[in-house]
Design an enzyme around this catalytic site. Sequence first.
Site, PDB file in Angstrom:
ATOM      1  N   ALA A 160       0.927  -1.076   0.054  1.00 13.74           N
ATOM      2  CA  ALA A 160       0.041   0.025  -0.015  1.00 13.74           C
ATOM      3  C   ALA A 160       0.874   1.204   0.056  1.00 13.74           C
ATOM      4  O   ALA A 160       0.868   2.062   0.782  1.00 13.74           O
ATOM      5  CB  ALA A 160      -1.107  -0.147   1.384  1.00 13.74           C
ATOM      6  N   LEU A 161       1.839   1.293  -1.014  1.00 13.50           N
ATOM      7  CA  LEU A 161       2.817   2.137  -0.887  1.00 13.50           C
ATOM      8  C   LEU A 161       2.570   3.517  -1.382  1.00 13.50           C
ATOM      9  O   LEU A 161       1.330   3.890  -1.956  1.00 13.50           O
ATOM     10  CB  LEU A 161       4.057   1.712  -2.024  1.00 13.50           C
ATOM     11  CG  LEU A 161       4.547   0.445  -1.629  1.00 13.50           C
ATOM     12  CD1 LEU A 161       5.755   0.270  -2.738  1.00 13.50           C
ATOM     13  CD2 LEU A 161       5.068   0.456  -0.255  1.00 13.50           C
ATOM     14  N   HIS A 162       3.177   4.577  -0.647  1.00 15.50           N
ATOM     15  CA  HIS A 162       2.790   6.021  -0.988  1.00 15.50           C
ATOM     16  C   HIS A 162       4.136   6.622  -1.110  1.00 15.50           C
ATOM     17  O   HIS A 162       5.229   6.157  -0.822  1.00 15.50           O
ATOM     18  CB  HIS A 162       2.047   6.789   0.222  1.00 15.50           C
ATOM     19  CG  HIS A 162       2.255   6.300   1.457  1.00 15.50           C
ATOM     20  ND1 HIS A 162       3.389   6.863   2.024  1.00 15.50           N
ATOM     21  CD2 HIS A 162       1.628   5.713   2.340  1.00 15.50           C
ATOM     22  CE1 HIS A 162       3.529   6.566   3.278  1.00 15.50           C
ATOM     23  NE2 HIS A 162       2.670   5.767   3.557  1.00 15.50           N
TER      24      HIS A 162
ATOM     25  N   HIS B 283       6.904   6.122   1.573  1.00 18.86           N
ATOM     26  CA  HIS B 283       7.838   4.910   1.181  1.00 18.86           C
ATOM     27  C   HIS B 283       8.787   5.263   0.123  1.00 18.86           C
ATOM     28  O   HIS B 283       9.997   5.057   0.186  1.00 18.86           O
ATOM     29  CB  HIS B 283       6.800   3.742   0.818  1.00 18.86           C
ATOM     30  CG  HIS B 283       5.823   3.164   1.773  1.00 18.86           C
ATOM     31  ND1 HIS B 283       4.555   3.380   1.507  1.00 18.86           N
ATOM     32  CD2 HIS B 283       5.885   2.437   2.813  1.00 18.86           C
ATOM     33  CE1 HIS B 283       3.975   2.748   2.621  1.00 18.86           C
ATOM     34  NE2 HIS B 283       4.727   2.228   3.165  1.00 18.86           N
TER      35      HIS B 283
ATOM     36  N   GLU C 144      10.080   8.329  10.084  1.00 17.29           N
ATOM     37  CA  GLU C 144       9.906   9.028  11.414  1.00 17.29           C
ATOM     38  C   GLU C 144       8.276   9.060  11.814  1.00 17.29           C
ATOM     39  O   GLU C 144       7.851   9.506  12.815  1.00 17.29           O
ATOM     40  CB  GLU C 144      10.303  10.384  11.319  1.00 17.29           C
ATOM     41  CG  GLU C 144      11.953  10.384  11.654  1.00 17.29           C
ATOM     42  CD  GLU C 144      12.443  11.929  12.065  1.00 17.29           C
ATOM     43  OE1 GLU C 144      11.739  12.882  11.534  1.00 17.29           O
ATOM     44  OE2 GLU C 144      13.582  12.014  12.224  1.00 17.29           O
TER      45      GLU C 144
ATOM     46  N   VAL D 180       6.510  12.279   5.318  1.00 20.83           N
ATOM     47  CA  VAL D 180       6.161  13.077   4.307  1.00 20.83           C
ATOM     48  C   VAL D 180       4.497  13.565   4.473  1.00 20.83           C
ATOM     49  O   VAL D 180       3.794  12.521   5.018  1.00 20.83           O
ATOM     50  CB  VAL D 180       6.406  12.245   2.976  1.00 20.83           C
ATOM     51  CG1 VAL D 180       6.031  12.949   1.794  1.00 20.83           C
ATOM     52  CG2 VAL D 180       7.624  11.890   2.774  1.00 20.83           C
TER      53      VAL D 180
HETATM   54  O1  PAF Z   1       6.073   0.328   9.051  1.00 17.54           O
HETATM   55  C1  PAF Z   1       5.637  -0.779   8.726  1.00 17.54           C
HETATM   56  O2  PAF Z   1       5.211  -0.656   7.198  1.00 17.54           O
HETATM   57  C2  PAF Z   1       5.765  -2.077   9.378  1.00 17.54           C
HETATM   58  O3  PAF Z   1       5.432  -1.830  10.735  1.00 17.54           O
HETATM   59  C3  PAF Z   1       6.970  -2.702   9.018  1.00 17.54           C
HETATM   60  C4  PAF Z   1       8.144  -2.040   9.503  1.00 17.54           C
HETATM   61  C5  PAF Z   1       7.241  -2.786   7.520  1.00 17.54           C
HETATM   62  C6  PAF Z   1       7.166  -4.109   9.746  1.00 17.54           C
HETATM   63  O4  PAF Z   1       6.030  -4.942   9.212  1.00 17.54           O
END
Ligand code: PAF
Length: 286
Positions: free
Chosen positions: A39-41, A44, A155, A183
């Site tokens: 579920a990237l934004h 990420h 953060e 962000v």
């Molecule tokens: O921040 C996240 O997306 C998750 O907690 C992580 C660090 C990928 C661990 O599953």
Amino acid sequence: MPPKHRELATVDSIGDLRTTVAAWRGAGQKIALVPTMGALHDGHLALVRAAQADCERVVATIFVNPLQFNAQADLDSYPATWERDVALLSEIGTDLLYAPRPAEMYPEGFATKVSVSKLTECLCGVARPGHFEGVATVVAKLLLQAAPDAAYFGEKDYQQLLVVRRMARDLDIPTRIEAVATVREPDGLALSSRNFKLSAEQRRRAPHLCRIMREVAAELAAGAAARPSLDQGTRALRHAGFDRIDYLEMRDGTALGVLQRAEPGARLFAAAWLGDTRLIDNISVV
Ligand code: PAF
């Protein structure tokens, strides 16, 4: 003209991950890890960019970690956007995607958990019992599986960042844990995969979290006593339409001790609900 998306190399087994990483290391390259649950934004992508600036090779991971969800419904409703995620990682030039299946990460009989005390006994650790144990366990495994030189965390999940750092240090895992600034949308809302779950009406209310936090932080930075400012901030959040407030607290940014007055390193932390979506945020006070 180069193709818009080059093919993104993807592995789903620890063996294939280690083989690829070992070849890079043999060629003298530094390896970065960017753990995600998909579920990237843009938050990420900022992690990937920071990783690319430091290391020759970047491995992103997508694994929706069942161990860190408190409720099955929360796990079931976690946004799944695989094709978009792969396209984004590919476009930005990620070198490898590691996307293990649950049985690769937690094979039959899996019985070990990593538990970090103290740092997890406040804020989200209270509201979400077991959550950080799940995070620490999966991140420890990812670090041991990929053996990267550095791993990147936002953060935005500040408590998670501290927990991961402490875990890596306490377990002598020789990976540098790097922090990347939160962000935000132009209206201040911190980017989060959970924002995808907000209705249009909730999305309109969501930026009040950051706005109110900034107002409270300004008061605290000017020397106001914490309790009355935090109480006033909590009332303002209710008034702005948050259904439940898990916490609004000022703590130091290293050990997460409660602060009565702002001091260098102080941060303001909040978690509040819009319907069944829980938003968290944190900002520096001074
Ligand atoms: O921040 C996240 O997306 C998750 O907690 C992580 C660090 C990928 C661990 O599953």
